[in-house]
Design a protein around this motif. Structure first.
Motif, PDB file in Angstrom:
ATOM      1  N   VAL A  14     106.773 -22.523  25.145  1.00 45.68           N
ATOM      2  CA  VAL A  14     106.099 -21.260  25.000  1.00 45.68           C
ATOM      3  C   VAL A  14     104.284 -21.469  24.093  1.00 45.68           C
ATOM      4  CG1 VAL A  14     106.075 -19.033  24.770  1.00 45.68           C
ATOM      5  CG2 VAL A  14     107.419 -19.987  24.522  1.00 45.68           C
ATOM      6  N   GLU A  15     103.090 -21.514  25.683  1.00 44.74           N
ATOM      7  CA  GLU A  15     101.570 -21.617  25.852  1.00 44.74           C
ATOM      8  C   GLU A  15     100.934 -21.075  26.481  1.00 44.74           C
ATOM      9  OE1 GLU A  15      98.932 -23.135  25.109  1.00 44.74           O
ATOM     10  OE2 GLU A  15      99.530 -23.717  23.515  1.00 44.74           O
ATOM     11  N   ASP A  16     100.221 -20.353  26.950  1.00 41.68           N
ATOM     12  CA  ASP A  16      99.292 -19.602  27.594  1.00 41.68           C
ATOM     13  C   ASP A  16      98.368 -20.210  28.198  1.00 41.68           C
ATOM     14  OD1 ASP A  16      98.023 -19.186  25.064  1.00 41.68           O
ATOM     15  OD2 ASP A  16      96.229 -18.376  25.509  1.00 41.68           O
ATOM     16  N   GLU A  17      98.090 -21.316  27.114  1.00 40.66           N
ATOM     17  CA  GLU A  17      97.089 -22.000  28.042  1.00 40.66           C
ATOM     18  C   GLU A  17      97.240 -23.130  29.178  1.00 40.66           C
ATOM     19  OE1 GLU A  17      93.547 -22.678  27.979  1.00 40.66           O
ATOM     20  OE2 GLU A  17      92.854 -21.539  26.360  1.00 40.66           O
ATOM     21  N   MET A  18      97.215 -23.403  30.377  1.00 33.19           N
ATOM     22  CA  MET A  18      97.867 -23.620  31.494  1.00 33.19           C
ATOM     23  C   MET A  18      97.808 -25.114  30.979  1.00 33.19           C
ATOM     24  SD  MET A  18      96.295 -23.526  35.628  1.00 33.19           S
ATOM     25  CE  MET A  18      95.060 -24.034  35.495  1.00 33.19           C
ATOM     26  N   VAL A  19      96.743 -26.262  30.814  1.00 36.82           N
ATOM     27  CA  VAL A  19      96.592 -27.837  30.557  1.00 36.82           C
ATOM     28  C   VAL A  19      97.337 -28.616  29.626  1.00 36.82           C
ATOM     29  CG1 VAL A  19      95.406 -29.754  30.467  1.00 36.82           C
ATOM     30  CG2 VAL A  19      94.386 -27.551  31.653  1.00 36.82           C
ATOM     31  N   LEU A  20      97.324 -27.020  28.742  1.00 38.10           N
ATOM     32  CA  LEU A  20      98.567 -27.182  27.461  1.00 38.10           C
ATOM     33  C   LEU A  20      99.695 -27.212  27.471  1.00 38.10           C
ATOM     34  CD1 LEU A  20      95.929 -25.677  24.294  1.00 38.10           C
ATOM     35  CD2 LEU A  20      95.823 -27.997  25.356  1.00 38.10           C
ATOM     36  N   ARG A  21      99.697 -26.023  28.173  1.00 34.21           N
ATOM     37  CA  ARG A  21     101.297 -26.038  28.554  1.00 34.21           C
ATOM     38  C   ARG A  21     101.871 -27.441  29.028  1.00 34.21           C
ATOM     39  NH1 ARG A  21     100.636 -21.961  30.729  1.00 34.21           N
ATOM     40  NH2 ARG A  21     100.789 -22.450  33.083  1.00 34.21           N
ATOM     41  N   MET A  22     101.035 -27.316  30.192  1.00 33.77           N
ATOM     42  CA  MET A  22     101.266 -28.952  30.995  1.00 33.77           C
ATOM     43  C   MET A  22     101.435 -29.798  30.135  1.00 33.77           C
ATOM     44  SD  MET A  22      98.919 -27.902  34.408  1.00 33.77           S
ATOM     45  CE  MET A  22      99.725 -29.660  35.447  1.00 33.77           C
ATOM     46  N   ARG A  23     101.173 -29.980  29.170  1.00 30.77           N
ATOM     47  CA  ARG A  23     100.752 -31.509  28.231  1.00 30.77           C
ATOM     48  C   ARG A  23     102.543 -31.552  27.524  1.00 30.77           C
ATOM     49  NH1 ARG A  23     101.596 -36.146  27.622  1.00 30.77           N
ATOM     50  NH2 ARG A  23     100.969 -37.336  26.343  1.00 30.77           N
ATOM     51  N   ALA A  24     102.596 -30.243  26.661  1.00 30.78           N
ATOM     52  CA  ALA A  24     103.622 -29.575  25.950  1.00 30.78           C
ATOM     53  C   ALA A  24     104.963 -30.314  26.824  1.00 30.78           C
ATOM     54  CB  ALA A  24     103.608 -28.456  25.437  1.00 30.78           C
ATOM     55  N   VAL A  25     105.003 -29.486  28.333  1.00 31.30           N
ATOM     56  CA  VAL A  25     105.985 -29.690  29.406  1.00 31.30           C
ATOM     57  C   VAL A  25     106.579 -31.970  29.446  1.00 31.30           C
ATOM     58  CG1 VAL A  25     106.820 -29.937  31.672  1.00 31.30           C
ATOM     59  CG2 VAL A  25     106.005 -27.551  30.872  1.00 31.30           C
ATOM     60  N   ASP A  26     105.308 -31.894  29.190  1.00 29.28           N
ATOM     61  CA  ASP A  26     105.422 -33.335  29.367  1.00 29.28           C
ATOM     62  C   ASP A  26     105.709 -34.418  28.464  1.00 29.28           C
ATOM     63  OD1 ASP A  26     104.596 -33.857  31.998  1.00 29.28           O
ATOM     64  OD2 ASP A  26     102.444 -33.703  31.480  1.00 29.28           O
ATOM     65  N   ILE A  27     105.750 -33.948  27.569  1.00 29.17           N
ATOM     66  CA  ILE A  27     105.754 -34.549  25.981  1.00 29.17           C
ATOM     67  C   ILE A  27     107.722 -34.330  25.620  1.00 29.17           C
ATOM     68  CG2 ILE A  27     106.214 -33.812  23.631  1.00 29.17           C
ATOM     69  CD1 ILE A  27     103.215 -33.427  23.506  1.00 29.17           C
ATOM     70  N   VAL A  28     107.751 -32.831  26.161  1.00 28.26           N
ATOM     71  CA  VAL A  28     109.749 -32.141  26.374  1.00 28.26           C
ATOM     72  C   VAL A  28     110.471 -33.658  27.378  1.00 28.26           C
ATOM     73  CG1 VAL A  28     110.823 -31.075  26.808  1.00 28.26           C
ATOM     74  CG2 VAL A  28     109.412 -29.510  25.677  1.00 28.26           C
ATOM     75  N   GLU A  29     109.459 -33.407  28.289  1.00 25.36           N
ATOM     76  CA  GLU A  29     110.544 -34.198  29.411  1.00 25.36           C
ATOM     77  C   GLU A  29     110.080 -35.866  28.682  1.00 25.36           C
ATOM     78  OE1 GLU A  29     108.269 -33.555  32.656  1.00 25.36           O
ATOM     79  OE2 GLU A  29     109.551 -32.390  33.965  1.00 25.36           O
ATOM     80  N   ASP A  30     109.246 -36.481  28.437  1.00 22.98           N
ATOM     81  CA  ASP A  30     109.503 -38.226  27.263  1.00 22.98           C
ATOM     82  C   ASP A  30     110.492 -37.957  26.475  1.00 22.98           C
ATOM     83  OD1 ASP A  30     107.492 -38.326  29.816  1.00 22.98           O
ATOM     84  OD2 ASP A  30     105.418 -38.738  28.044  1.00 22.98           O
ATOM     85  N   ALA A  31     110.776 -36.609  25.858  1.00 23.09           N
ATOM     86  CA  ALA A  31     111.826 -36.894  24.480  1.00 23.09           C
ATOM     87  C   ALA A  31     113.063 -36.841  25.405  1.00 23.09           C
ATOM     88  CB  ALA A  31     111.729 -35.877  23.821  1.00 23.09           C
ATOM     89  N   GLY A  32     113.344 -36.424  26.625  1.00 25.40           N
ATOM     90  CA  GLY A  32     114.467 -36.658  27.068  1.00 25.40           C
ATOM     91  C   GLY A  32     115.204 -35.080  27.244  1.00 25.40           C
ATOM     92  N   PHE A  33     113.793 -34.261  27.445  1.00 30.51           N
ATOM     93  CA  PHE A  33     114.616 -33.046  27.385  1.00 30.51           C
ATOM     94  C   PHE A  33     114.063 -32.107  28.798  1.00 30.51           C
ATOM     95  CE2 PHE A  33     114.967 -33.965  22.728  1.00 30.51           C
ATOM     96  CZ  PHE A  33     115.852 -34.351  22.796  1.00 30.51           C
ATOM     97  N   HIS A  34     115.006 -31.261  29.432  1.00 32.01           N
ATOM     98  CA  HIS A  34     114.446 -30.373  30.192  1.00 32.01           C
ATOM     99  C   HIS A  34     113.484 -29.118  29.641  1.00 32.01           C
ATOM    100  CE1 HIS A  34     114.991 -26.702  33.210  1.00 32.01           C
ATOM    101  NE2 HIS A  34     114.882 -28.191  33.931  1.00 32.01           N
ATOM    102  N   PRO A  35     112.270 -28.874  29.671  1.00 31.72           N
ATOM    103  CA  PRO A  35     111.738 -27.402  29.839  1.00 31.72           C
ATOM    104  C   PRO A  35     111.874 -26.257  30.865  1.00 31.72           C
ATOM    105  CG  PRO A  35     110.387 -29.635  30.842  1.00 31.72           C
ATOM    106  CD  PRO A  35     111.884 -30.173  31.448  1.00 31.72           C
ATOM    107  N   VAL A  36     111.407 -25.845  30.349  1.00 26.53           N
ATOM    108  CA  VAL A  36     111.545 -23.853  30.179  1.00 26.53           C
ATOM    109  C   VAL A  36     110.288 -23.609  30.467  1.00 26.53           C
ATOM    110  CG1 VAL A  36     113.041 -21.715  30.366  1.00 26.53           C
ATOM    111  CG2 VAL A  36     113.922 -23.756  30.329  1.00 26.53           C
TER     112      VAL A  36
END
Length: 402
Positions: A14-36
């Motif tokens: 959950v992040e309202d800033e577009m680029v920061l949300r995309m970065r958080a999604v990448d962190i989640v994926e790099d950790a091995g999980f599926h982002p929603v």
């Protein structure tokens, strides 16, 4: 990604800033999980009410909407106690008593390796793995490379950002000391000094928040640019272009004291560096409106990606090409529709894979609670954005500029 998303834990970002949300999604994926993904607390609650497979909530604290991230975390903990919670912020640092039980807090900019380790510790080892794939839409070819090449830039940028953050913190503290000395020298009485102190703390607090948020944005842009670049040179050029676009958006906002800006000026500023000398190749047509600072930055970053694509591989890669940007306002439905249409360029083909540029274009629609369509027509690429007027225009006026 290798692995069926349904077979791995889901993390709600959950992040309202577009680029920061995309970065958080990448962190989640790099950790091995599926982002929603969700852009605010209201959307996050709707997602949680419609599904029962979310393992962890990863939320920013400062967000627009009916409730902020901290209140969202308490609501989630109360209704779905099995969901683990990570809170992040560049402005506030809630105490243990203010946070839900067993939740974790991290300040922005986020340390990538630390966040990955914490996610895996709270949820599990994860199962998603990044694997090499075919290149994407032409401009995105500069944004794909093996994930292994990402680790060295991460270490370097994290160290630089950490040092810059410490330096900025010291400068802010020194500014406070200098302001106190100047007030005393000026002979301002105690009551006036107390009022000035409050104003100073407010200004410094806002400045500190903006600095932290900008550092987080720069960190995200750098990571995205180097993440899949085929070489350091490609990654550096991509990062420089995006940081320049962010800088132009900030310059525009400074001219209006970070209040609001003109939609026409935002588009003109974003496209100007890519326009031909003496012969304008971008054509605008639409009623001007005042738009929010968040919309200015999001639109500027998205238009920069569109400009990069068209100058390298689209209409503006040839002398006869042009780009038409039109927008209309449906007063009855209170919606804004913006269309980017390329003409006179080479034939285009649909991408074989989504990448950072494509993701950014699509994320703008999500951020503004609207819809984005990408059409790869033989005659030229078309990007269309359809959003509620209230998501982009300054309210309550939303007045057309005459």
């Amino acid at each position: 990604m290798s692995a069926d998303p349904g077979s791995v834990p889901n993390v709600l970002v959950v992040e309202d800033e577009m680029v920061l949300r995309m970065r958080a999604v990448d962190i989640v994926e790099d950790a091995g999980f599926h982002p929603v993904e969700a852009v605010n607390a209201d959307e996050a609650i709707s997602i949680l009410e419609s599904r029962s497979d979310i393992s962890l909530l990863f939320t920013d604290i400062q967000m627009p909407g009916s409730i902020d991230g901290l209140k969202l975390a308490h609501a989630v903990h109360e209704r779905w106690p099995s969901i683990k919670i990570i809170l992040v912020s560049g402005q506030v640092k809630p105490s243990d008593a203010e946070r839900p039980e067993n939740s974790r807090f991290f300040g922005k900019p986020l340390g990538v390796e630390q966040m990955i380790a914490e996610l895996q510790k709270m949820v599990g080892a994860g199962a998603l793995r990044i694997v090499p794939g075919p290149t994407d839409w032409p401009a995105d070819q500069a944004l794909r490379a093996p994930a292994a090449a990402d680790s060295a830039p991460h270490h370097a940028q994290d160290a630089v950002l950490s040092a810059e953050n410490d330096s900025l913190r010291l400068l802010l503290e020194q500014a406070g000391i200098d302001a106190q000395a100047l007030l005393i020298q000026a002979g301002i009485d105690a009551e006036q000094r107390q009022a000035a102190d409050k104003l100073q703390k407010l200004i410094l607090g806002e400045l500190h928040h903006r600095v932290k948020n900008t550092l987080a944005m720069v960190s995200a842009i750098a990571s995205q640019s180097f993440r899949a670049a085929p070489s350091i040179e490609h990654g550096q050029k991509a990062m420089e272009g995006r940081l320049t676009a962010l800088g132009r958006a900030h310059d525009l906002l400074m001219q209006v004291s970070w209040a609001d800006a003109s939609l026409t000026h935002t588009l003109s500023s974003a496209t100007e560096p890519y326009d031909g000398q003496g012969d304008r190749r971008f054509h605008f047509n639409g009623p001007d409106i005042r738009i929010t600072s968040a919309a200015v930055i999001a639109l500027a970053m998205t238009v920069n990606e569109l400009c990069t694509n068209t100058t390298k591989f689209g209409a503006l890669s040839v002398p006869a090409g042009r780009v038409e940007i039109t927008w209309t306002i449906d007063e009855l439905k209170q919606r804004l529709r913006l269309v980017w249409m390329e003409r006179g360029g080479p034939a285009v083909e649909p991408p074989t894979r989504r990448s950072f540029g494509t993701r950014m274009m699509e994320s703008l629609g999500q951020q503004l609670t609207g819809r984005v369509q990408l059409a790869y027509e033989p005659g030229g690429f078309i990007y269309s954005l359809d959003v509620p007027l209230g998501s982009v225009a300054v309210l309550p006026e939303a007045i057309l500029l005459r």
